[in-house]
Motif scaffolding. Structure first.
Motif, mmCIF file in Angstrom:
data_model
loop_
_atom_site.group_PDB
_atom_site.id
_atom_site.type_symbol
_atom_site.label_atom_id
_atom_site.label_comp_id
_atom_site.label_asym_id
_atom_site.label_seq_id
_atom_site.Cartn_x
_atom_site.Cartn_y
_atom_site.Cartn_z
ATOM 1 N N ARG A 144 0.843 -1.191 0.000
ATOM 2 C CA ARG A 144 0.000 0.000 0.000
ATOM 3 C C ARG A 144 0.881 1.245 0.000
ATOM 4 N NH1 ARG A 144 -5.229 -1.376 1.260
ATOM 5 N NH2 ARG A 144 -5.520 -3.461 2.148
ATOM 6 N N LEU A 145 0.643 2.122 -0.958
ATOM 7 C CA LEU A 145 1.347 3.399 -1.048
ATOM 8 C C LEU A 145 0.291 4.494 -1.164
ATOM 9 C CD1 LEU A 145 3.966 5.015 -1.267
ATOM 10 C CD2 LEU A 145 3.917 4.642 -3.730
ATOM 11 N N VAL A 146 0.114 5.258 -0.102
ATOM 12 C CA VAL A 146 -0.927 6.293 -0.047
ATOM 13 C C VAL A 146 -0.236 7.629 0.184
ATOM 14 C CG1 VAL A 146 -3.066 7.046 1.035
ATOM 15 C CG2 VAL A 146 -2.527 4.607 0.921
ATOM 16 N N LEU A 147 -0.204 8.466 -0.864
ATOM 17 C CA LEU A 147 0.440 9.789 -0.817
ATOM 18 C C LEU A 147 -0.529 10.880 -1.223
ATOM 19 C CD1 LEU A 147 3.798 8.813 -2.585
ATOM 20 C CD2 LEU A 147 3.360 8.907 -0.136
ATOM 21 N N SER A 148 -1.817 10.642 -1.089
ATOM 22 C CA SER A 148 -2.827 11.581 -1.577
ATOM 23 C C SER A 148 -2.868 12.860 -0.741
ATOM 24 C CB SER A 148 -4.204 10.903 -1.569
ATOM 25 O OG SER A 148 -4.470 10.350 -0.293
ATOM 26 N N HIS A 149 -3.357 13.922 -1.405
ATOM 27 C CA HIS A 149 -3.579 15.232 -0.778
ATOM 28 C C HIS A 149 -2.296 15.782 -0.151
ATOM 29 C CE1 HIS A 149 -7.833 14.759 -1.539
ATOM 30 N NE2 HIS A 149 -7.816 13.592 -0.934
ATOM 31 N N ASN A 150 -1.285 15.920 -1.010
ATOM 32 C CA ASN A 150 -0.035 16.590 -0.666
ATOM 33 C C ASN A 150 0.275 17.605 -1.760
ATOM 34 O OD1 ASN A 150 1.434 15.444 1.845
ATOM 35 N ND2 ASN A 150 0.636 13.604 0.850
ATOM 36 N N ASN A 151 1.524 18.016 -1.858
ATOM 37 C CA ASN A 151 1.952 18.956 -2.909
ATOM 38 C C ASN A 151 2.989 18.316 -3.823
ATOM 39 O OD1 ASN A 151 0.348 21.130 -1.956
ATOM 40 N ND2 ASN A 151 1.886 21.609 -0.402
ATOM 41 N N LEU A 152 2.864 17.022 -4.048
ATOM 42 C CA LEU A 152 3.812 16.318 -4.907
ATOM 43 C C LEU A 152 3.677 16.783 -6.356
ATOM 44 C CD1 LEU A 152 3.376 12.748 -3.417
ATOM 45 C CD2 LEU A 152 5.356 14.232 -3.140
ATOM 46 N N SER A 153 4.792 16.856 -7.059
ATOM 47 C CA SER A 153 4.807 17.298 -8.457
ATOM 48 C C SER A 153 5.688 16.351 -9.263
ATOM 49 C CB SER A 153 5.314 18.742 -8.561
ATOM 50 O OG SER A 153 6.611 18.846 -7.991
ATOM 51 N N GLY A 154 5.751 16.635 -10.575
ATOM 52 C CA GLY A 154 6.559 15.800 -11.453
ATOM 53 C C GLY A 154 5.783 14.581 -11.923
ATOM 54 N N PRO A 155 6.446 13.681 -12.644
ATOM 55 C CA PRO A 155 5.756 12.514 -13.216
ATOM 56 C C PRO A 155 5.565 11.393 -12.193
ATOM 57 C CG PRO A 155 8.054 12.482 -13.847
ATOM 58 C CD PRO A 155 7.863 13.751 -13.060
ATOM 59 N N ILE A 156 4.661 10.484 -12.523
ATOM 60 C CA ILE A 156 4.509 9.254 -11.755
ATOM 61 C C ILE A 156 5.600 8.296 -12.228
ATOM 62 C CG2 ILE A 156 2.981 7.323 -11.214
ATOM 63 C CD1 ILE A 156 0.624 9.134 -11.846
ATOM 64 N N PRO A 157 6.478 7.838 -11.338
ATOM 65 C CA PRO A 157 7.610 7.004 -11.800
ATOM 66 C C PRO A 157 7.146 5.678 -12.355
ATOM 67 C CG PRO A 157 7.521 7.056 -9.399
ATOM 68 C CD PRO A 157 6.504 8.053 -9.884
ATOM 69 N N PHE A 158 7.742 5.280 -13.469
ATOM 70 C CA PHE A 158 7.433 3.996 -14.079
ATOM 71 C C PHE A 158 7.908 2.837 -13.204
ATOM 72 C CE2 PHE A 158 8.392 0.440 -16.974
ATOM 73 C CZ PHE A 158 7.145 0.295 -17.566
#
Length: 488
Positions: A144-158
């Motif tokens: 489980r990887l939950v990083l929602s509702h932050n200020n992350l930017s850039g691409p989603i890593p492949f």
């Protein structure tokens, strides 16, 4: 005898409980927890007392033997600031990390990605910024990887595609951009990237999720969202092909021009000729009045080629071109054989394929893939419109659609072949082209380096070269920014 056995069992149980009561994680893990708490301001008192066992601290969970920390859960305790490095990463057996609903800032520390036992990361509802590190792909046990509702930017890593155990990926409510990578993990059951700045078509492997998982990305398209619309219509048939030769085409009778239309054409041609003659006479008179002057030197196509280091193409030289499609990627013909095949197919469907130049032979898409790509307009000029095309396989190229270019197929091939041989760090080379009677396309590499203004003003002595085709002439322009002053 039975009483003695019961006493022995009771004593063993008491001894084991006593051992568990005094069991404690290694001092390195205890000091790591205290270092994390000391370096991170927090609004709530956690009661982590050095006089009590670490496994009894709030939010700390140890294994059954009370010998190592396996969970750290501190949701909504008022943590403020960045996650200090070299603290949590010193818990080698940590499986669950939950710091959600705090006020954590900064990026995701790289040393967290060294915890190979991590199965769940919950960092949602914070103010974490920066990019999602590609090193997350090293967490082989992550579920489980939950990083929602932050200020992350850039691409989603492949690299997320390498997580074979991943079951939940929540990235909604950030500022992520670029294309969604194709995550083919069949174990993925919970997926959400809504309310970001993603673009392009949704990978087929993720089309099974509902539309709510992709909502809020204005430039996303494809199932389950509305279909992507092509940026230009299907090219017209190659020279020599009638509409009836195309699949599903309906043959139409040619309409003859009426007499009035023919007369109008003749009158218009006469008027144009008279205007040209008048202009020539006026120019001749003005030159006589002003006296002899040295006119600009005419520059031929060969001179232009020599100025830029490009030899003018010989009539029979076709080296360097490769015609390719999906059907013959394994054994495509290159060099003169490819050019001969293209020339021989001028009246058949063979001429409607993309012709790749130089290093463009490394691409694995064909004309049909290009027509299905989602794209956006980069700019319009006097010779055509440029598009940024994002193919379904993830490749991004620039397509220039030429207009009002009246040139024969042989001359067009010669110009493209000469341009394809040019390799210069300041020249964006043509990688492929398409030619038909009414449609001519040029394909370039996509360089995401900003605008021309940024290149001119952001870097000293930047030289930008670009080229376009006119009838019977290959024109090359050069723009050079001012040099910075020399240091005193």
């Amino acid at each position: 005898m039975a009483v003695a056995v019961s006493r022995a069992v009771l004593l063993a149980a008491v001894a084991s409980l006593a051992c568990l009561a005094f069991a404690e994680p290694p001092p390195s893990e205890r000091s790591a927890l205290l270092a994390f708490l000391t370096a991170t301001p927090h609004e709530r008192r956690l009661g982590w007392n050095t006089s009590t066992p670490a496994c009894s601290w709030v939010g700390v969970t140890c294994d059954a033997a009370q010998s190592t920390v396996v969970q750290l859960r501190l949701p909504g305790v008022g943590l403020v600031g960045a996650i200090p490095p070299a603290t949590i990463s010193r818990l080698p057996n940590l499986q669950v990390l939950s710091l959600r609903s705090n006020r954590i800032i900064g990026g995701i520390p790289d040393d967290l990605l060294q915890l190979s036992s991590l199965r769940a990361i919950f960092l949602q509802n914070n103010m974490i910024s920066g990019a999602i590190p590609s090193g997350v792909g090293k967490l082989a046990a992550l579920e489980r990887l939950v990083l929602s509702h932050n200020n992350l930017s850039g691409p989603i890593p492949f690299a997320l595609n390498s997580l074979a155990s991943l079951r939940s990926l929540r990235l909604e409510g950030n500022r992520l951009s670029g294309k969604i990578p194709s995550i083919t993990n069949p174990e993925l059951k919970d997926f959400n990237v809504s309310v970001n700045s993603l673009n392009g078509s949704i990978p087929q492997a993720l089309a099974r999720f509902p539309a709510d998982s992709f909502a809020g990305n204005l430039q996303l398209c494809g199932k389950p969202l509305p279909a992507c619309s092509p940026f230009f219509p299907s090219p017209s048939p190659a020279p020599g092909m009638s509409p009836s030769d195309e699949p599903g085409a309906v043959s139409n009778k040619k309409r003859k021009l009426s007499g009035a239309a023919i007369a109008g054409i003749v009158v218009g041609a006469v008027v144009v000729v008279l205007l040209l003659l008048a202009a020539i006479v006026l120019c001749a008179r003005s030159r006589r009045r002003s006296g002899p002057r040295e006119g600009p030197k005419a520059t031929s196509a060969a001179a232009v080629g020599q100025t830029r280091g490009v030899a003018p193409p010989a009539s029979g030289d076709v080296t360097g071109m490769t015609s390719s499609s999906k059907d013959d990627m394994g054994g495509g013909t290159s060099g003169s054989a490819a050019a001969a095949a293209v020339a021989a197919g001028a009246g058949t469907g063979e001429a409607s394929r993309l012709v790749f130049l130089g290093k463009g032979a490394g691409y694995s898409f064909d004309l049909e893939d290009l027509l299905r790509a989602s794209a956006e307009v980069l700019g319009k000029g006097s010779v055509g419109t440029s598009y940024k095309a994002v193919l379904e396989e993830g490749t991004t190229v620039v397509v220039k659609r030429l207009k009002d270019v009246a040139v024969a197929r042989r001359e067009f091939d010669a110009h493209m072949e000469a341009l394809g041989r040019v390799e210069h760090r300041n020249l964006l080379p043509v990688r492929a082209y398409y030619f038909s009677k009414d449609e001519k396309l040029l394909v370039y590499d996509y360089l995401p380096n900003g605008s021309l203004s940024a290149m001119l003003h952001g870097q000293p002595r930047t030289i930008i070269l670009f080229s376009f085709l006119k009838p019977n002439l290959l024109v090359v322009h050069c723009i050079e920014s001012p040099s910075p002053p020399l240091p005193s």
